[in-house]
Motif scaffolding. Structure first.
Motif, PDB file in Angstrom:
ATOM      1  N   ARG A 320      51.424  40.481  44.715  1.00  0.00           N
ATOM      2  CA  ARG A 320      52.346  40.493  43.577  1.00  0.00           C
ATOM      3  C   ARG A 320      51.900  39.497  42.505  1.00  0.00           C
ATOM      4  NH1 ARG A 320      57.251  38.336  41.562  1.00  0.00           N
ATOM      5  NH2 ARG A 320      57.215  36.583  43.017  1.00  0.00           N
ATOM      6  N   ILE A 321      51.513  38.309  42.926  1.00  0.00           N
ATOM      7  CA  ILE A 321      51.048  37.299  41.972  1.00  0.00           C
ATOM      8  C   ILE A 321      49.751  37.750  41.305  1.00  0.00           C
ATOM      9  CG2 ILE A 321      50.192  34.933  41.763  1.00  0.00           C
ATOM     10  CD1 ILE A 321      52.093  34.164  44.023  1.00  0.00           C
ATOM     11  N   ALA A 322      48.872  38.380  42.097  1.00  0.00           N
ATOM     12  CA  ALA A 322      47.607  38.863  41.530  1.00  0.00           C
ATOM     13  C   ALA A 322      47.852  39.939  40.483  1.00  0.00           C
ATOM     14  CB  ALA A 322      46.715  39.394  42.643  1.00  0.00           C
ATOM     15  N   LEU A 323      48.761  40.865  40.757  1.00  0.00           N
ATOM     16  CA  LEU A 323      49.070  41.925  39.786  1.00  0.00           C
ATOM     17  C   LEU A 323      49.704  41.347  38.527  1.00  0.00           C
ATOM     18  CD1 LEU A 323      50.430  44.713  42.178  1.00  0.00           C
ATOM     19  CD2 LEU A 323      48.254  44.705  40.931  1.00  0.00           C
ATOM     20  N   LEU A 324      50.573  40.348  38.696  1.00  0.00           N
ATOM     21  CA  LEU A 324      51.155  39.696  37.529  1.00  0.00           C
ATOM     22  C   LEU A 324      50.066  39.006  36.703  1.00  0.00           C
ATOM     23  CD1 LEU A 324      54.345  38.111  39.168  1.00  0.00           C
ATOM     24  CD2 LEU A 324      54.299  39.957  37.475  1.00  0.00           C
ATOM     25  N   GLY A 325      49.130  38.376  37.390  1.00  0.00           N
ATOM     26  CA  GLY A 325      48.027  37.725  36.687  1.00  0.00           C
ATOM     27  C   GLY A 325      47.160  38.715  35.930  1.00  0.00           C
ATOM     28  N   GLY A 326      46.863  39.861  36.565  1.00  0.00           N
ATOM     29  CA  GLY A 326      46.081  40.874  35.886  1.00  0.00           C
ATOM     30  C   GLY A 326      46.775  41.385  34.634  1.00  0.00           C
ATOM     31  N   ALA A 327      48.101  41.546  34.715  1.00  0.00           N
ATOM     32  CA  ALA A 327      48.851  42.004  33.546  1.00  0.00           C
ATOM     33  C   ALA A 327      48.777  40.989  32.411  1.00  0.00           C
ATOM     34  CB  ALA A 327      50.310  42.258  33.942  1.00  0.00           C
ATOM     35  N   VAL A 328      48.845  39.700  32.747  1.00  0.00           N
ATOM     36  CA  VAL A 328      48.731  38.660  31.717  1.00  0.00           C
ATOM     37  C   VAL A 328      47.344  38.678  31.082  1.00  0.00           C
ATOM     38  CG1 VAL A 328      48.752  36.173  31.297  1.00  0.00           C
ATOM     39  CG2 VAL A 328      50.479  37.199  32.784  1.00  0.00           C
ATOM     40  N   VAL A 329      46.310  38.803  31.917  1.00  0.00           N
ATOM     41  CA  VAL A 329      44.941  38.816  31.408  1.00  0.00           C
ATOM     42  C   VAL A 329      44.723  39.991  30.458  1.00  0.00           C
ATOM     43  CG1 VAL A 329      42.509  39.050  32.053  1.00  0.00           C
ATOM     44  CG2 VAL A 329      44.014  37.583  33.399  1.00  0.00           C
ATOM     45  N   ARG A 330      45.277  41.144  30.781  1.00  0.00           N
ATOM     46  CA  ARG A 330      45.114  42.308  29.912  1.00  0.00           C
ATOM     47  C   ARG A 330      45.749  42.081  28.540  1.00  0.00           C
ATOM     48  NH1 ARG A 330      43.105  46.595  32.711  1.00  0.00           N
ATOM     49  NH2 ARG A 330      43.286  46.492  34.992  1.00  0.00           N
ATOM     50  N   GLN A 331      46.807  41.287  28.492  1.00  0.00           N
ATOM     51  CA  GLN A 331      47.469  41.016  27.217  1.00  0.00           C
ATOM     52  C   GLN A 331      46.681  40.040  26.343  1.00  0.00           C
ATOM     53  OE1 GLN A 331      50.279  42.568  26.123  1.00  0.00           O
ATOM     54  NE2 GLN A 331      50.096  43.802  27.986  1.00  0.00           N
ATOM     55  N   THR A 332      45.733  39.327  26.928  1.00  0.00           N
ATOM     56  CA  THR A 332      44.986  38.319  26.167  1.00  0.00           C
ATOM     57  C   THR A 332      43.805  38.918  25.407  1.00  0.00           C
ATOM     58  OG1 THR A 332      43.517  37.800  28.035  1.00  0.00           O
ATOM     59  CG2 THR A 332      45.584  36.559  27.869  1.00  0.00           C
ATOM     60  N   GLY A 333      43.437  40.164  25.686  1.00  0.00           N
ATOM     61  CA  GLY A 333      42.287  40.767  25.029  1.00  0.00           C
ATOM     62  C   GLY A 333      40.961  40.447  25.672  1.00  0.00           C
ATOM     63  N   VAL A 334      40.989  39.812  26.846  1.00  0.00           N
ATOM     64  CA  VAL A 334      39.753  39.526  27.579  1.00  0.00           C
ATOM     65  C   VAL A 334      39.197  40.831  28.143  1.00  0.00           C
ATOM     66  CG1 VAL A 334      38.806  38.198  29.524  1.00  0.00           C
ATOM     67  CG2 VAL A 334      40.580  37.218  28.094  1.00  0.00           C
ATOM     68  N   ASP A 335      37.912  40.843  28.441  1.00  0.00           N
ATOM     69  CA  ASP A 335      37.254  42.007  29.027  1.00  0.00           C
ATOM     70  C   ASP A 335      38.103  42.581  30.172  1.00  0.00           C
ATOM     71  OD1 ASP A 335      35.600  43.850  30.244  1.00  0.00           O
ATOM     72  OD2 ASP A 335      33.832  42.567  30.224  1.00  0.00           O
ATOM     73  N   PRO A 336      38.421  43.893  30.143  1.00  0.00           N
ATOM     74  CA  PRO A 336      39.259  44.477  31.206  1.00  0.00           C
ATOM     75  C   PRO A 336      38.709  44.282  32.610  1.00  0.00           C
ATOM     76  CG  PRO A 336      39.049  46.004  29.364  1.00  0.00           C
ATOM     77  CD  PRO A 336      38.115  44.866  29.086  1.00  0.00           C
ATOM     78  N   SER A 337      37.386  44.158  32.745  1.00  0.00           N
ATOM     79  CA  SER A 337      36.818  43.942  34.074  1.00  0.00           C
ATOM     80  C   SER A 337      37.274  42.612  34.663  1.00  0.00           C
ATOM     81  CB  SER A 337      35.290  43.998  34.017  1.00  0.00           C
ATOM     82  OG  SER A 337      34.777  43.051  33.104  1.00  0.00           O
ATOM     83  N   VAL A 338      37.584  41.628  33.815  1.00  0.00           N
ATOM     84  CA  VAL A 338      38.118  40.353  34.303  1.00  0.00           C
ATOM     85  C   VAL A 338      39.498  40.568  34.910  1.00  0.00           C
ATOM     86  CG1 VAL A 338      38.818  38.018  33.648  1.00  0.00           C
ATOM     87  CG2 VAL A 338      36.776  39.036  32.622  1.00  0.00           C
TER      88      VAL A 338
END
Length: 418
Positions: A320-338
């Motif tokens: 759950r924490i990992a999925l929340l983190g991935g959602a935050v990263v996607r909002q930052t505009g960083v490479d989707p592979s990250v």
């Protein structure tokens, strides 16, 4: 202390470069300097190129203009239609002297492995000159003209740059202990970029000087200088981008969710493990960014995890924490592979990409070593090894053990595999 097998390539390269430089300087002093004007012009060009060199991460050729000028002098057969008389020894001597002068600022600042750089330059230029000068003096290239002669120079330059790539990978392997194969692969991947520019500029300058004389040097080195300025700006943008990600990753530390420096330590150790496993430079960049941001999902928690230690949480909570983190990263505009790596760091390791396996194991090690007391590193590694049945990838844990063994000089127990 590095193992003897790692020091051997470094010793061989330095000794070979030293012998070649000594013999060349001796021959040049004995026979005298031929065509001093030509030697001075190319020496100044190499010096300017070395003075304009820069260092930093992912820099494959610190002084492209110096490399192009040195290789051009090695493959110079005529000056404004008149045959030149310099040989291999003079080429190496002039390039060595010019490179030493150009490296004085770096030597004064103590910046970068200058000896490695000089050894590469001497051996690469000596190889190119040895392939061209004796055969040219014997007239074997007399029937080569027009496009055929230009292709010959480009072919010799390409082989020389390949030689330099092998030397660079061998030196990096000796200095760091990272696997030679991936290092060489990264060097070869960089060749179509700055390597092709060095080859093209070196060939064009040699051809142009042969026709119009030394006035061609300032004209044809200008494009490479402009390219070097553009590369500097690109490197500055990349550095700023990484600093932005690192600052974003520190949000969990500032908010008190994770200990100070945790993300930075995990990122540095993850990159080292990725190197050991043979990841390419782009893959290492994704791995580093994901490791920096691997805990960012904790910002969505109402109650912080004690000490930010997610490795001890139930699997469902970790996901759950990992999925929340991935959602935050996607909002930052960083490479989707990250974001993918961040999201999948809590999945069962057989289903994870390699980067996610590395982040998971290194994060667990960093958390365990904090609470393991005086024997922390060894205890944490043993716990990870016990978890390879289901939680951590065995090859990643062993790569982590090798990296720690090299970094700590055997302070984490017996060598991996013993």
């Amino acid at each position: 202390m590095r193992p003897r097998r790692l020091r051997l390539p470094l010793l061989l390269i330095h000794v070979s470069a030293g012998l070649l430089a000594s013999v060349s300087l001796g021959v040049t002093l004995w026979t005298g300097l031929e065509e001093r004007g030509v030697a001075l012009a190319f020496g100044v060009l190499v010096t300017v190129g070395e003075l304009a060199r820069w260092t930093g991460p992912q820099v494959r050729e610190a002084a492209p203009l110096g490399a192009a000028g040195a290789l051009s002098y090695a493959l110079l057969g005529e000056d404004a239609g008149n045959p030149t008389a310099h040989g291999v020894a003079q080429v190496v001597s002039v390039v060595l002297a010019a490179s030493l002068v150009g490296c004085v600022p770096d030597i004064g600042r103590g910046r970068g492995p200058v000896v490695d750089h000089l050894a590469r330059r001497v051996l690469t230029v000596g190889f190119a000159a040895l392939c061209f000068q004796p055969l040219y003096k014997q007239g074997l290239f007399g029937d080569w003209s027009g496009p055929a002669y230009a292709l010959l120079l480009i072919a010799l330059l390409t082989v020389s740059v390949l030689c330099d790539a092998v030397l660079a990978a061998a030196l990096a392997h000796s200095r760091t202990g990272w696997p030679f194969g991936p290092l060489l692969r990264d060097e070869l991947r960089a060749m179509p970029g700055i390597g092709s520019a060095v080859c093209a500029t070196g060939a064009v300058m040699a051809l142009a000087v042969a026709v119009v004389g030394l006035w061609a040097l300032p004209v044809f080195c200008l494009p490479l200088l402009l390219a070097q300025v553009s590369l500097r700006r690109y490197a500055a943008v990349r550095t700023t981008y990484r600093q932005t990600i690192a600052s974003l990753a520190r949000a969990t530390e500032i908010a008190g969710y994770t200990p100070a420096g945790h993300a930075r330590r995990v990122a540095a150790l993850s990159r080292a493990v990725g190197r050991d496993l043979g990841l390419s430079e782009p893959e290492l960049t994704v791995l580093e960014y994901a490791a920096l941001m691997h805990d960012i999902g904790q910002l969505s928690l109402v109650d912080p995890v004690p000490a930010g230690a997610t490795a001890a949480l139930p699997a469902a909570e970790q996901r759950r924490i990992a999925l929340l983190g991935g959602a935050v990263v996607r909002q930052t505009g960083v490479d989707p592979s990250v974001a993918v790596v961040v999201e999948r760091q809590a999945d069962p390791y057989p289903e994870q990409p390699v980067a996610a396996r590395i982040v998971r194991a290194v994060n667990a090690y960093e958390e365990k070593v904090r609470d393991a007391g005086p024997g922390g590193p060894l205890t944490a590694l043993e716990e990870l090894r016990l978890g390879t049945a289901g939680d951590y990838a065995p090859e990643v844990v062993e790569a982590l053990a090798r990296v720690l063994w090299n970094q700590r000089g055997g302070a984490v127990g017996v060598p991996p595999g013993v």
